[in-house]
Design a protein around this motif. Structure first.
Motif, PDB file in Angstrom:
ATOM      1  N   LEU A 189      -5.936   5.551  10.123  1.00 41.51           N
ATOM      2  CA  LEU A 189      -5.946   5.729   8.673  1.00 41.51           C
ATOM      3  C   LEU A 189      -4.632   5.293   8.038  1.00 41.51           C
ATOM      4  N   VAL A 190      -3.527   5.766   8.582  1.00 37.52           N
ATOM      5  CA  VAL A 190      -2.202   5.458   8.004  1.00 37.52           C
ATOM      6  C   VAL A 190      -1.260   5.027   9.141  1.00 37.52           C
ATOM      7  N   PRO A 191      -1.434   3.822   9.654  1.00 38.92           N
ATOM      8  CA  PRO A 191      -0.698   3.400  10.854  1.00 38.92           C
ATOM      9  C   PRO A 191       0.815   3.550  10.741  1.00 38.92           C
ATOM     10  N   ASP A 192       1.398   3.072   9.667  1.00 35.91           N
ATOM     11  CA  ASP A 192       2.857   3.118   9.558  1.00 35.91           C
ATOM     12  C   ASP A 192       3.376   4.548   9.474  1.00 35.91           C
ATOM     13  N   GLN A 193       2.732   5.373   8.665  1.00 38.43           N
ATOM     14  CA  GLN A 193       3.164   6.764   8.557  1.00 38.43           C
ATOM     15  C   GLN A 193       3.012   7.492   9.895  1.00 38.43           C
ATOM     16  N   ALA A 194       1.914   7.229  10.590  1.00 34.32           N
ATOM     17  CA  ALA A 194       1.658   7.931  11.847  1.00 34.32           C
ATOM     18  C   ALA A 194       2.635   7.502  12.939  1.00 34.32           C
ATOM     19  N   ILE A 195       2.920   6.213  13.055  1.00 34.75           N
ATOM     20  CA  ILE A 195       3.835   5.762  14.105  1.00 34.75           C
ATOM     21  C   ILE A 195       5.243   6.292  13.854  1.00 34.75           C
ATOM     22  N   GLU A 196       5.611   6.461  12.585  1.00 34.92           N
ATOM     23  CA  GLU A 196       6.924   7.050  12.283  1.00 34.92           C
ATOM     24  C   GLU A 196       6.996   8.492  12.796  1.00 34.92           C
ATOM     25  N   ALA A 197       5.929   9.243  12.561  1.00 37.19           N
ATOM     26  CA  ALA A 197       5.911  10.631  13.026  1.00 37.19           C
ATOM     27  C   ALA A 197       5.905  10.687  14.550  1.00 37.19           C
ATOM     28  N   ILE A 198       5.089   9.860  15.184  1.00 37.13           N
ATOM     29  CA  ILE A 198       4.985   9.856  16.646  1.00 37.13           C
ATOM     30  C   ILE A 198       6.324   9.488  17.283  1.00 37.13           C
ATOM     31  N   THR A 231       0.834  -1.189   0.000  1.00 38.95           N
ATOM     32  CA  THR A 231       0.000   0.000   0.000  1.00 38.95           C
ATOM     33  C   THR A 231       0.878   1.252   0.000  1.00 38.95           C
ATOM     34  N   ARG A 232       0.534   2.194  -0.873  1.00 32.16           N
ATOM     35  CA  ARG A 232       1.336   3.417  -0.940  1.00 32.16           C
ATOM     36  C   ARG A 232       0.989   4.336   0.207  1.00 32.16           C
ATOM     37  N   ASP A 233       1.938   5.208   0.545  1.00 29.66           N
ATOM     38  CA  ASP A 233       1.683   6.240   1.538  1.00 29.66           C
ATOM     39  C   ASP A 233       0.722   7.278   0.983  1.00 29.66           C
ATOM     40  N   LEU A 234      -0.099   7.840   1.869  1.00 31.27           N
ATOM     41  CA  LEU A 234      -0.991   8.912   1.460  1.00 31.27           C
ATOM     42  C   LEU A 234      -0.255  10.240   1.515  1.00 31.27           C
ATOM     43  N   THR A 235      -0.678  11.150   0.668  1.00 29.39           N
ATOM     44  CA  THR A 235      -0.122  12.508   0.703  1.00 29.39           C
ATOM     45  C   THR A 235      -0.776  13.292   1.830  1.00 29.39           C
ATOM     46  N   GLN A 236      -0.214  14.452   2.125  1.00 29.80           N
ATOM     47  CA  GLN A 236      -0.794  15.291   3.161  1.00 29.80           C
ATOM     48  C   GLN A 236      -2.215  15.701   2.797  1.00 29.80           C
ATOM     49  N   ARG A 237      -2.446  16.087   1.557  1.00 29.04           N
ATOM     50  CA  ARG A 237      -3.777  16.491   1.133  1.00 29.04           C
ATOM     51  C   ARG A 237      -4.765  15.340   1.272  1.00 29.04           C
ATOM     52  N   GLU A 238      -4.338  14.147   0.936  1.00 29.35           N
ATOM     53  CA  GLU A 238      -5.244  12.987   1.050  1.00 29.35           C
ATOM     54  C   GLU A 238      -5.591  12.707   2.506  1.00 29.35           C
ATOM     55  N   VAL A 239      -4.624  12.806   3.390  1.00 29.89           N
ATOM     56  CA  VAL A 239      -4.893  12.567   4.811  1.00 29.89           C
ATOM     57  C   VAL A 239      -5.836  13.630   5.356  1.00 29.89           C
ATOM     58  N   LEU A 240      -5.595  14.893   5.026  1.00 29.78           N
ATOM     59  CA  LEU A 240      -6.467  15.971   5.494  1.00 29.78           C
ATOM     60  C   LEU A 240      -7.900  15.779   5.002  1.00 29.78           C
ATOM     61  N   THR A 241      -8.035  15.359   3.759  1.00 28.26           N
ATOM     62  CA  THR A 241      -9.373  15.125   3.199  1.00 28.26           C
ATOM     63  C   THR A 241     -10.070  13.983   3.920  1.00 28.26           C
ATOM     64  N   GLU A 242      -9.350  12.894   4.155  1.00 31.19           N
ATOM     65  CA  GLU A 242      -9.924  11.731   4.825  1.00 31.19           C
ATOM     66  C   GLU A 242     -10.330  12.042   6.266  1.00 31.19           C
ATOM     67  N   LEU A 243      -9.608  12.941   6.916  1.00 30.23           N
ATOM     68  CA  LEU A 243      -9.866  13.242   8.320  1.00 30.23           C
ATOM     69  C   LEU A 243     -10.717  14.494   8.527  1.00 30.23           C
ATOM     70  N   GLU A 244     -11.235  15.053   7.458  1.00 32.05           N
ATOM     71  CA  GLU A 244     -12.041  16.275   7.552  1.00 32.05           C
ATOM     72  C   GLU A 244     -13.231  16.100   8.486  1.00 32.05           C
ATOM     73  N   ASP A 245     -13.937  14.985   8.374  1.00 28.50           N
ATOM     74  CA  ASP A 245     -15.097  14.761   9.244  1.00 28.50           C
ATOM     75  C   ASP A 245     -14.688  14.627  10.704  1.00 28.50           C
ATOM     76  N   VAL A 246     -13.554  13.997  10.951  1.00 31.63           N
ATOM     77  CA  VAL A 246     -13.053  13.880  12.324  1.00 31.63           C
ATOM     78  C   VAL A 246     -12.744  15.267  12.879  1.00 31.63           C
ATOM     79  N   ALA A 247     -12.101  16.091  12.065  1.00 32.92           N
ATOM     80  CA  ALA A 247     -11.780  17.452  12.501  1.00 32.92           C
ATOM     81  C   ALA A 247     -13.053  18.232  12.814  1.00 32.92           C
ATOM     82  N   ALA A 248     -14.084  18.073  11.990  1.00 32.48           N
ATOM     83  CA  ALA A 248     -15.342  18.786  12.217  1.00 32.48           C
ATOM     84  C   ALA A 248     -15.988  18.336  13.520  1.00 32.48           C
ATOM     85  N   THR A 249     -15.973  17.025  13.772  1.00 30.13           N
ATOM     86  CA  THR A 249     -16.546  16.501  15.016  1.00 30.13           C
ATOM     87  C   THR A 249     -15.775  17.024  16.226  1.00 30.13           C
ATOM     88  N   CYS A 250     -14.458  17.019  16.132  1.00 30.31           N
ATOM     89  CA  CYS A 250     -13.625  17.511  17.238  1.00 30.31           C
ATOM     90  C   CYS A 250     -13.818  19.006  17.456  1.00 30.31           C
TER      91      CYS A 250
END
Length: 318
Positions: A212-221, A2-21
């Motif tokens: 959403l992107v476990p491997d990318q997120a754990i690297e950043a964390i 599976t390819r990594d998502l771009t920043q724009r793709e992650v922001l789009t996917e998490l838009e509803d989460v951001a709105a709820t928060c």
């Protein structure tokens, strides 16, 4: 693979989460007025207006309380740098943009009320404080850059503030205690409550990014945890003030691990997850090793050093 998502793709996917928060935050937050937390009756003119110049004896704060209040204020003062960092790595559209604006407006209250309190009560040298502010804001805030790809900017930022906002909450609460002034304690408790709500927003969004992107997120964390610095690290006298604060329990390494890092990691269930690939597993193992070294090696060394310094300080007083 599976390819990594771009920043724009992650922001789009998490838009509803951001709105709820965002909606949750707006339902929980309380508007408050900085001027209501400042003892204005203690104020008087300084020398340039025919009053009295500042002198150390005018301050009721201990050296520890001064160091903590200055550090807290200069940290909050650098808001333009933080706003730039967040706005560049989040988005100016939709729920993301609304959050960035709201968060910035709420954070501005913190520097306003702390500065008013310190000037009115003559808690610290106002000339030295302004000189330090000019230096710190001119230098700006430069977060640790890590070699990540794809959504690195957003993931790095949201991971950082998940820990940093909680660290700031702890610092403000403990600063209130060492001030030995109920007015300062009330003010800093109010600020700490804001920081906690900010942490909840970021921690929830970062948790959703982990799903959403476990491997990318754990690297950043992991990179954030391993390279963490408080946002005031570049301010004048930060090391001296940081030592004082750590020595007297305002913010130290054990608190950083046990009250900030571990609670957030537990909330994300980092060590219970089964959705990492081999890539993410390697990073998680590295993170576990880092935390173990903190617990077994670095914290005992810190505590030994702190106890020696406190004993020396006590002997000098007698």
């Amino acid at each position: 693979m599976t390819r990594d998502l771009t920043q724009r793709e992650v922001l789009t996917e998490l838009e509803d989460v951001a709105a709820t928060c965002l909606n949750r935050h707006l339902s929980r937050t309380e508007d408050w007025q900085p001027h209501e937390y400042v003892p204005w009756e203690q104020g008087r003119n300084f020398a340039d207006l025919g009053g009295i110049a500042w002198e150390p004896a005018q301050s009721k704060l201990t050296e520890v309380a001064k160091a903590a209040m200055i550090t807290n204020l200069l940290t909050e003062d650098n808001l333009p740098s933080y706003h730039r960092e967040i706005s560049e790595n989040f988005s100016r559209d939709g729920a993301w943009g609304t959050w960035v604006g709201r968060w910035t407006a709420e954070e501005m209250r913190h520097s306003t009320v702390i500065r008013d309190y310190l000037v009115v009560t003559r808690g610290v040298d106002p000339v030295a404080l302004e000189t330090a502010r000019m230096v710190h804001m001119t230098n700006g805030f430069a977060p640790t850059k890590v070699d990540l790809e794809g959504a690195a900017g957003f993931l790095h930022s949201v991971a950082y503030v998940s820990f940093q906002e909680l660290a700031t909450r702890v610092t403000h609460r403990n600063t209130g205690r060492v001030c030995a002034d109920p007015i300062a304690d009330r003010m800093l408790q109010r600020i700490a409550a804001d920081e906690n709500l900010h942490m909840l927003f970021y921690r929830t969004v970062c948790g959703a990014a982990l799903d959403l992107v476990p491997d990318q997120a754990i690297e950043a964390i992991a990179n954030i945890v391993e390279n963490f610095q408080m946002p005031g690290a570049g301010m004048p006298d930060f090391r001296r003030n940081g030592v004082l604060m750590a020595k007297h329990g305002v913010y130290d390494l054990p608190q950083h691990l046990h009250e900030v890092i571990r609670p957030v990691i537990r909330q994300w269930k980092i060590f219970e997850r089964n959705d990492f690939t081999a890539r993410g597993e390697r990073v998680r193992e590295r993170l576990a090793g880092f935390l173990d070294t903190l617990e077994r090696v670095k914290i005992p060394k810190f505590e030994e050093s702190r106890d020696r310094l406190l004993a020396r300080e006590l002997s000098q007083q007698h």
